[in-house]
Design a protein around this motif. Sequence first.
Motif, PDB file in Angstrom:
ATOM      1  N   LEU A 104      32.675  39.317  38.133  1.00 45.04           N
ATOM      2  CA  LEU A 104      33.047  40.532  37.407  1.00 45.04           C
ATOM      3  C   LEU A 104      33.733  41.532  38.332  1.00 45.04           C
ATOM      4  N   ASN A 105      33.142  41.761  39.507  1.00 43.23           N
ATOM      5  CA  ASN A 105      33.704  42.729  40.455  1.00 43.23           C
ATOM      6  C   ASN A 105      35.106  42.324  40.897  1.00 43.23           C
ATOM      7  N   ARG A 106      35.286  41.047  41.202  1.00 46.02           N
ATOM      8  CA  ARG A 106      36.602  40.580  41.638  1.00 46.02           C
ATOM      9  C   ARG A 106      37.609  40.703  40.497  1.00 46.02           C
ATOM     10  N   SER A 107      37.183  40.384  39.290  1.00 45.13           N
ATOM     11  CA  SER A 107      38.064  40.480  38.120  1.00 45.13           C
ATOM     12  C   SER A 107      38.499  41.922  37.866  1.00 45.13           C
ATOM     13  N   MET A 108      37.577  42.877  38.045  1.00 43.49           N
ATOM     14  CA  MET A 108      37.891  44.287  37.771  1.00 43.49           C
ATOM     15  C   MET A 108      38.778  44.904  38.828  1.00 43.49           C
ATOM     16  N   THR A 109      38.531  44.561  40.105  1.00 43.76           N
ATOM     17  CA  THR A 109      39.188  45.317  41.176  1.00 43.76           C
ATOM     18  C   THR A 109      39.766  44.474  42.305  1.00 43.76           C
TER      19      THR A 109
END
Length: 163
Positions: A104-109
Motif C-alpha cells: 500500500l505504501n509503495r503504491s501510494m507514494t
Amino acid sequence: MSGALCPGSFDPVTKGHVNIFERVAAQFDTVVVTVVVNPNKRGMFTIEERIALIEEATAHLPNVRVASWQGLLVDFARQESLTAIVKGLRGMVDYDYEEQMANLNRSMTGVETLFMPADPSLSFVSSSYVKEIATHGGDVSGWVSPNVLTALQERIASPATGG
C-alpha cells in the motif's frame, strides 16, 4: 544522503527494537524512530514517555533521532525526505501483515519498505509480553534496557499515570 524510518508504538521499547535500530543505523545516514500515535489505543506510557525512553536507549547511536507522528506514515517519510521504511519482523505472522502495508505504501507514494528479521535471541520479545510479564512480577530485565525496566516498575507501582 539516505534516511530510514523505523515506526512503531514502542510501548515500551525493547532490546529487540533497539537491535533493529542499531542495524538500521549501520546502513543509513539518518534513522528516525517514529512513535506512531493511535488515538484509539491507550498505552502504558504516554507518547512523550515513550520518546524519552527510546532517546535514552538509543543515545549511543548518533544518527538516530526520535519523533512522533499521527497520520499516514508515508506522509511523514516524504516530509522528512526519508527513502525507506524499515520494519523488524519476528516471523511469518508479522510478515503477512507488514507485506500488505508495504505494498500500500509503495503504491501510494513509491516509498519502499525494507524488512529486517529479528535477532533470533530476541525474536520472541514483544512489548505486550514484556508488559504482561512485568505486571505479574516476572523478570524482564533481559529484554529491556535499565531505563525501561525502571519506568516499567514505577508504572506498575502507580498505574494511574499511564497514557
